[in-house]
Scaffold this active site. Structure first.
Site, PDB file in Angstrom:
ATOM      1  N   GLU A   1      -2.094  -5.590   8.952  1.00 55.81           N
ATOM      2  CA  GLU A   1      -0.986  -4.841  10.159  1.00 55.81           C
ATOM      3  C   GLU A   1      -1.531  -5.111  10.505  1.00 55.81           C
ATOM      4  O   GLU A   1      -3.257  -5.320  10.979  1.00 55.81           O
ATOM      5  CB  GLU A   1      -0.727  -3.192   9.112  1.00 55.81           C
ATOM      6  CG  GLU A   1       0.429  -3.126   8.453  1.00 55.81           C
ATOM      7  CD  GLU A   1       0.011  -1.586   8.368  1.00 55.81           C
ATOM      8  OE1 GLU A   1      -0.357  -0.576   9.014  1.00 55.81           O
ATOM      9  OE2 GLU A   1       0.245  -0.904   7.268  1.00 55.81           O
TER      10      GLU A   1
ATOM     11  N   ASP B   1       0.679  -1.653  -0.347  1.00 58.04           N
ATOM     12  CA  ASP B   1       0.330  -0.117   0.203  1.00 58.04           C
ATOM     13  C   ASP B   1       0.621   1.608  -0.020  1.00 58.04           C
ATOM     14  O   ASP B   1       0.160   2.250   0.276  1.00 58.04           O
ATOM     15  CB  ASP B   1      -1.262  -0.065   1.390  1.00 58.04           C
ATOM     16  CG  ASP B   1      -0.674  -0.468   2.197  1.00 58.04           C
ATOM     17  OD1 ASP B   1       1.090  -0.541   2.201  1.00 58.04           O
ATOM     18  OD2 ASP B   1      -0.848  -0.067   3.733  1.00 58.04           O
ATOM     19  N   SER B   2       1.997   0.882   0.288  1.00 57.78           N
ATOM     20  CA  SER B   2       2.894   2.391  -0.169  1.00 57.78           C
ATOM     21  C   SER B   2       3.093   2.947  -1.961  1.00 57.78           C
ATOM     22  O   SER B   2       3.328   4.006  -1.826  1.00 57.78           O
ATOM     23  CB  SER B   2       4.522   2.014  -0.388  1.00 57.78           C
ATOM     24  OG  SER B   2       5.170   0.686  -0.532  1.00 57.78           O
TER      25      SER B   2
ATOM     26  N   ASP C   1      -0.898  -6.243  -0.178  1.00 61.34           N
ATOM     27  CA  ASP C   1      -1.767  -5.588   1.246  1.00 61.34           C
ATOM     28  C   ASP C   1      -2.800  -5.103   0.840  1.00 61.34           C
ATOM     29  O   ASP C   1      -3.390  -4.752   0.246  1.00 61.34           O
ATOM     30  CB  ASP C   1      -0.503  -3.998   1.182  1.00 61.34           C
ATOM     31  CG  ASP C   1       0.666  -3.952   2.024  1.00 61.34           C
ATOM     32  OD1 ASP C   1       0.415  -5.087   3.144  1.00 61.34           O
ATOM     33  OD2 ASP C   1       1.433  -3.048   2.056  1.00 61.34           O
TER      34      ASP C   1
ATOM     35  N   LYS D   1      -1.498  -9.555   3.096  1.00 61.38           N
ATOM     36  CA  LYS D   1      -0.464  -9.183   4.066  1.00 61.38           C
ATOM     37  C   LYS D   1      -1.791  -7.751   5.130  1.00 61.38           C
ATOM     38  O   LYS D   1      -2.253  -7.208   4.010  1.00 61.38           O
ATOM     39  CB  LYS D   1       0.379  -8.505   3.375  1.00 61.38           C
ATOM     40  CG  LYS D   1       1.405  -7.860   4.946  1.00 61.38           C
ATOM     41  CD  LYS D   1       2.530  -7.401   4.500  1.00 61.38           C
ATOM     42  CE  LYS D   1       2.888  -5.932   3.817  1.00 61.38           C
ATOM     43  NZ  LYS D   1       2.638  -5.018   4.438  1.00 61.38           N
TER      44      LYS D   1
ATOM     45  N   GLU E   1       8.503  -4.174  11.443  1.00 60.72           N
ATOM     46  CA  GLU E   1       9.516  -2.965  10.671  1.00 60.72           C
ATOM     47  C   GLU E   1       9.839  -2.443  11.283  1.00 60.72           C
ATOM     48  O   GLU E   1       8.605  -1.367  12.823  1.00 60.72           O
ATOM     49  CB  GLU E   1       7.740  -2.135   9.873  1.00 60.72           C
ATOM     50  CG  GLU E   1       8.401  -1.470   9.593  1.00 60.72           C
ATOM     51  CD  GLU E   1       7.815  -0.567   8.365  1.00 60.72           C
ATOM     52  OE1 GLU E   1       5.819  -1.598   7.575  1.00 60.72           O
ATOM     53  OE2 GLU E   1       8.044   0.545   7.567  1.00 60.72           O
TER      54      GLU E   1
HETATM   55  N1  LIG Z   1       8.635   5.324  -0.592  1.00 66.57           N
HETATM   56  C1  LIG Z   1       8.243   4.554   0.756  1.00 66.57           C
HETATM   57  N2  LIG Z   1       9.365   3.531   1.709  1.00 66.57           N
HETATM   58  C2  LIG Z   1       8.268   2.751   2.453  1.00 66.57           C
HETATM   59  O1  LIG Z   1       9.593   2.120   3.414  1.00 66.57           O
HETATM   60  C3  LIG Z   1       7.166   3.438   3.258  1.00 66.57           C
HETATM   61  C4  LIG Z   1       6.713   4.045   2.093  1.00 66.57           C
HETATM   62  N3  LIG Z   1       6.822   4.490   1.072  1.00 66.57           N
HETATM   63  N4  LIG Z   1       5.116   3.762   2.704  1.00 66.57           N
HETATM   64  C5  LIG Z   1       5.162   3.056   3.808  1.00 66.57           C
HETATM   65  C6  LIG Z   1       5.392   2.951   4.727  1.00 66.57           C
HETATM   66  C7  LIG Z   1       6.015   4.053   5.625  1.00 66.57           C
HETATM   67  N5  LIG Z   1       7.504   3.608   6.454  1.00 66.57           N
HETATM   68  C8  LIG Z   1       8.134   4.384   6.535  1.00 66.57           C
HETATM   69  C9  LIG Z   1       7.846   5.658   6.961  1.00 66.57           C
HETATM   70  C10 LIG Z   1       9.255   6.704   7.100  1.00 66.57           C
HETATM   71  C11 LIG Z   1      10.150   5.785   8.016  1.00 66.57           C
HETATM   72  C12 LIG Z   1      11.271   6.939   8.822  1.00 66.57           C
HETATM   73  O2  LIG Z   1      11.560   5.799   9.206  1.00 66.57           O
HETATM   74  N6  LIG Z   1      11.600   7.936   8.330  1.00 66.57           N
HETATM   75  C13 LIG Z   1      12.059   8.621   9.615  1.00 66.57           C
HETATM   76  C14 LIG Z   1      12.009   8.766  10.537  1.00 66.57           C
HETATM   77  C15 LIG Z   1      11.046   9.412  11.125  1.00 66.57           C
HETATM   78  C16 LIG Z   1      11.451   9.569  13.010  1.00 66.57           C
HETATM   79  O3  LIG Z   1      12.633   8.371  13.354  1.00 66.57           O
HETATM   80  O4  LIG Z   1      10.561  10.363  13.111  1.00 66.57           O
HETATM   81  C17 LIG Z   1      12.805   8.627   8.216  1.00 66.57           C
HETATM   82  O5  LIG Z   1      14.491   9.393   8.822  1.00 66.57           O
HETATM   83  O6  LIG Z   1      13.227   9.320   6.925  1.00 66.57           O
HETATM   84  C18 LIG Z   1      10.475   4.545   7.965  1.00 66.57           C
HETATM   85  C19 LIG Z   1       9.048   3.604   7.429  1.00 66.57           C
HETATM   86  C20 LIG Z   1       7.532   2.386   5.267  1.00 66.57           C
HETATM   87  N7  LIG Z   1       6.260   2.598   4.094  1.00 66.57           N
HETATM   88  C1  LIG Z   2       6.985  -2.243   3.815  1.00 65.04           C
HETATM   89  C2  LIG Z   2       6.753  -2.460   2.979  1.00 65.04           C
HETATM   90  C3  LIG Z   2       6.919  -3.956   4.435  1.00 65.04           C
HETATM   91  C4  LIG Z   2       5.117  -2.070   3.227  1.00 65.04           C
HETATM   92  O1  LIG Z   2       3.821  -2.070   4.216  1.00 65.04           O
HETATM   93  C5  LIG Z   2       4.978  -1.473   1.580  1.00 65.04           C
HETATM   94  O2  LIG Z   2       5.381  -1.151   1.223  1.00 65.04           O
HETATM   95  O3  LIG Z   2       3.755  -1.355   2.608  1.00 65.04           O
HETATM   96 MG   LIG Z   3       2.156  -1.561   3.423  1.00 69.72          MG
END
Ligand SMILES: Nc1nc(=O)c2c([nH]1)NC[C@@H]1CN(c3ccc(C(=O)N[C@@H](CCC(=O)O)C(=O)O)cc3)CN21
Ligand SMILES: CC(C)C(=O)C(=O)O
Ligand SMILES: [Mg+2]
Length: 272
Positions: free
Chosen positions: A123, A52-53, A91, A121, A190
């Protein structure tokens, strides 16, 4: 003409459980369309996630919440037409399974029937236990997703590492065990501290596929556009970029613009 037939091994949910048992790591990437899925499958990725990303990457939304079941089915059917080997997981989008188990089953059936994908999948842990059981009873394989669950972003407010408190860690391991017990074939984990992720992987015999969960789990998943360097504004620590396609594509496209303006393209050989 040589007729030597290439041995073709399709990845199934059973293959993944066997891979964990034999200590072979599982590779998983997202794909949302035919052309990308064809490359990902051809390169030998074990599992393709129609995530769903797509809501972020394909449609430009800020969160995964807006994408609809119809849109997920459109993405999934494009991916299904491209692959010959990988297992396809789709998803269930926000709002398609949270109301009650019957709705969850109806949504999962629509995905399987209308896209031809192999599994779904969703959540959550014990909150969605009954829904997962319903879907499994219909013969549809289910992958769980614990830790950072982006569909609940407004409950948490941030995308920070999850399960840093002792009680959250205990709950996480309990949820993983519960998902295994009711029959999920694998779990995405995650943004979890790596030592806790290791414990979760050791606590269950189904594969744990990590994203930001360290290397002591049974496989890894990334968003394809992130690892190809197309989403240059997304920079979490767990992301490894294998290309910088954002820059390479920008250069190629600027070159095309310039060639058109200079009447360099098309050349004499490129016309009729
Ligand atoms: N392009 C993309 N990649 C992804 O991995 C992803 C999506 N979209 N959309 C749905 C979810 C959202 N996800 C995420 C979103 C943000 C972070 C993240 O670490 N964001 C910040 C830190 C935020 C914080 O610590 O407050 C970063 O460092 O970019 C990780 C996974 C994983 N998924
Ligand atoms: C980041 C992965 C696990 C996901 O759920 C997505 O791409 O939607
Ligand atoms: Mg997802």
């Amino acid at each position: 003409m040589s007729t030597a037939k290439k041995e073709y091994k399709r990845v199934t949910v059973k293959t993944l459980v066997d891979m964990k048992a034999h200590g072979e790591k599982i590779s998983m990437l997202t794909a949302y369309d035919y052309s990308m899925a064809k490359i990902v499958d051809g390169a030998g990725v074990d599992v393709i996630l129609v995530g769903d990303s797509a809501s972020n990457v394909m449609a430009g939304h800020e969160t995964t919440l807006p994408i609809t079941l119809d849109q997920m089915i459109y993405h999934a059917s494009s991916v299904v037409r491209a692959i010959t080997r990988a297992l396809i997981v789709v998803d269930l989008p926000f709002g398609s399974y949270q109301s009650d188990p019957k709705e969850a089953l109806r949504s999962a059936i629509r995905i399987m029937k209308e896209s031809g994908a192999h599994s779904v999948k969703l959540e959550g842990g014990k909150e969605v236990k009954e829904s997962i059981k319903r879907i499994l009873h219909a013969g549809i394989p289910v992958m769980g997703h614990l830790g950072l669950t982006p569909q609940s972003i407004y409950k948490f407010g941030t995308y920070t590492v999850r399960a840093k408190e002792e009680q959250e860690a205990v709950n996480l391991i309990e949820d993983a065990k519960m998902l295994e017990r009711i029959g999920c074939f694998a779990i995405v984990l995650e943004k979890i501290p790596s030592d806790l992720a290791k414990k979760v992987a050791e606590s269950v015999s189904i594969p744990i596929i990590g994203i930001g969960a360290g290397h002591d789990v049974d496989g890894q998943v990334l968003v394809l556009h992130d690892m190809l360097g197309m989403t240059h504004e997304f920079n979490p620590r767990f992301l490894r970029r294998y290309l910088n396609l954002y820059d390479d594509m920008t250069n190629a496209i600027s070159q095309y613009v310039s060639d058109v303006k200079r009447v360099d393209f098309p050349s004499d050989e490129e016309q009729y």
